[in-house]
Design a protein around this motif. Structure first.
Motif, PDB file in Angstrom:
ATOM      1  N   SER A  21      63.955 -20.047 -10.349  1.00  0.00           N
ATOM      2  CA  SER A  21      63.908 -20.848 -11.574  1.00  0.00           C
ATOM      3  C   SER A  21      63.875 -19.962 -12.825  1.00  0.00           C
ATOM      4  N   LEU A  22      63.305 -18.764 -12.714  1.00  0.00           N
ATOM      5  CA  LEU A  22      63.243 -17.846 -13.854  1.00  0.00           C
ATOM      6  C   LEU A  22      64.549 -17.079 -14.067  1.00  0.00           C
ATOM      7  N   ALA A  23      65.317 -16.957 -13.009  1.00  0.00           N
ATOM      8  CA  ALA A  23      66.538 -16.154 -13.069  1.00  0.00           C
ATOM      9  C   ALA A  23      67.635 -16.878 -13.848  1.00  0.00           C
ATOM     10  N   LYS A  24      68.243 -16.153 -14.761  1.00  0.00           N
ATOM     11  CA  LYS A  24      69.372 -16.719 -15.495  1.00  0.00           C
ATOM     12  C   LYS A  24      70.644 -16.628 -14.666  1.00  0.00           C
ATOM     13  N   ASN A  25      70.717 -15.618 -13.817  1.00  0.00           N
ATOM     14  CA  ASN A  25      71.887 -15.391 -12.987  1.00  0.00           C
ATOM     15  C   ASN A  25      71.412 -15.151 -11.554  1.00  0.00           C
ATOM     16  N   ARG A  26      71.633 -16.099 -10.680  1.00  0.00           N
ATOM     17  CA  ARG A  26      71.150 -15.986  -9.299  1.00  0.00           C
ATOM     18  C   ARG A  26      71.803 -14.839  -8.546  1.00  0.00           C
ATOM     19  N   LYS A  28      72.819 -11.967  -9.785  1.00  0.00           N
ATOM     20  CA  LYS A  28      72.223 -10.713 -10.254  1.00  0.00           C
ATOM     21  C   LYS A  28      70.831 -10.509  -9.654  1.00  0.00           C
TER      22      LYS A  28
END
Length: 75
Positions: A21-26, A28
């Motif tokens: 949920s915190l990741a902008k790019n899964r 990456k």
């Protein structure tokens, strides 16, 4: 690293969901977790034989802690 001993499955799932949920790019974040786990596997021989805390689980928990608790890095 003692806090990572004998981790419950619910906690691992919770932390994994938190990371996603915190990741902008899964993609990456997936690559970062995989690279960290690979590094840990070859740097620390003791964790290779640990049946409970695999390098990938340790990597996920460490990255979540770095993102959610930046004060850890400043110490």
């Amino acid at each position: 690293m003692d806090e990572y001993n004998k981790i419950e499955l619910k906690y691992i799932i919770y932390k994994t969901e938190e990371l996603l949920s915190l990741a902008k790019n899964r993609y990456k974040i997936t690559i970062q977790v995989a690279n960290r786990a690979k590094r840990r596997k070859y740097e620390d021989i003791d964790i290779v034989d640990d049946p409970i805390n695999k390098p990938i689980i340790r990597a996920i928990l460490e990255i979540v802690d770095e993102i959610t608790k930046p004060e850890i890095l400043s110490e």
